[in-house]
Enzyme design. Structure first.
Site, PDB file in Angstrom:
ATOM      1  N   TYR A  19     123.625  64.600  82.029  1.00 20.44           N
ATOM      2  CA  TYR A  19     122.405  65.108  82.814  1.00 20.44           C
ATOM      3  C   TYR A  19     121.765  63.538  83.692  1.00 20.44           C
ATOM      4  O   TYR A  19     121.718  63.887  84.751  1.00 20.44           O
ATOM      5  CB  TYR A  19     121.417  65.182  81.678  1.00 20.44           C
ATOM      6  N   HIS A  97     116.964  56.893  88.827  1.00 24.02           N
ATOM      7  CA  HIS A  97     116.631  57.915  89.451  1.00 24.02           C
ATOM      8  C   HIS A  97     115.654  57.851  90.546  1.00 24.02           C
ATOM      9  O   HIS A  97     114.640  57.248  90.036  1.00 24.02           O
ATOM     10  CB  HIS A  97     116.371  59.102  88.561  1.00 24.02           C
ATOM     11  N   GLU A 104     112.565  56.279  88.423  1.00 21.77           N
ATOM     12  CA  GLU A 104     112.655  56.459  87.082  1.00 21.77           C
ATOM     13  C   GLU A 104     113.802  55.446  86.514  1.00 21.77           C
ATOM     14  O   GLU A 104     115.088  55.529  87.116  1.00 21.77           O
ATOM     15  CB  GLU A 104     112.991  57.707  86.635  1.00 21.77           C
ATOM     16  N   ASN A 106     116.052  55.177  83.611  1.00 26.07           N
ATOM     17  CA  ASN A 106     116.377  55.724  82.280  1.00 26.07           C
ATOM     18  C   ASN A 106     117.139  55.004  81.381  1.00 26.07           C
ATOM     19  O   ASN A 106     117.962  54.328  81.901  1.00 26.07           O
ATOM     20  CB  ASN A 106     117.254  57.234  82.738  1.00 26.07           C
TER      21      ASN A 106
END
Length: 157
Positions: A19, A97, A104, A106
């Site tokens: 993902y 991201h 972001e 992550n």
């Protein structure tokens, strides 16, 4: 900035890593900025524990911040996650991201204390929510005042 811990964590590394980076590691605007994807994947996939990893993100309204601020925020977050453990005892993978018009950061953390091989849970919602919300609030205040990344003294009074 907001911080969010995801509810996922059961199963192998493919779900979370695919993902975050794309199945072919070709997700637009995704970049590993700290850690080693293969090591994190191997730790998760070899785990015998039910909850194999913890993941989430630090999300910003800006579409980017300076590298120094990113590093300082990741360092501070990792100190909170480790809660007194040594740096070498906790593996953290960071993936950036920018595909949603905002930055972001992550994170993926195998739920494993590396020195002992015992289970390590970096975040338990009922116990840690206030601590991580307080950390986030301090970072947001520091960023607004321009002092992000400055070490804060610890008070035990």
């Amino acid at each position: 900035m907001i911080n969010k811990f995801f509810k996922h964590g059961i199963g192998g590394s493919a779900g979370v890593i695919d993902y975050l980076l794309g199945k072919e590691r070709d997700r637009a605007d995704a970049l590993v900025i700290r850690g080693e994807e293969t090591i994190t994947s191997q730790l998760i996939d070899s785990s015998l524990f039910k909850r194999k990893y913890t993941s989430g993100c630090l999300s910003f309204e800006e579409n980017d911040i300076s590298e120094d601020k990113k590093q300082a925020l990741m360092d501070g977050f990792e100190r909170e996650v480790r809660a007194g453990l040594d740096v070498q005892d906790v593996n953290v993978l960071w993936i950036e991201h920018k595909d949603k018009g905002r930055l972001e950061l992550n994170f993926v953390i195998p739920n494993l204390h590396l020195s002992t091989g015992k289970s390590f849970t970096p975040y338990v919602h009922k116990i840690d929510l206030k601590r991580f919300d307080t950390w986030k609030d301090i970072q947001n205040l520091d960023r607004k005042s321009g002092s992000a990344g400055m070490p804060r003294p610890i008070s035990y009074a």
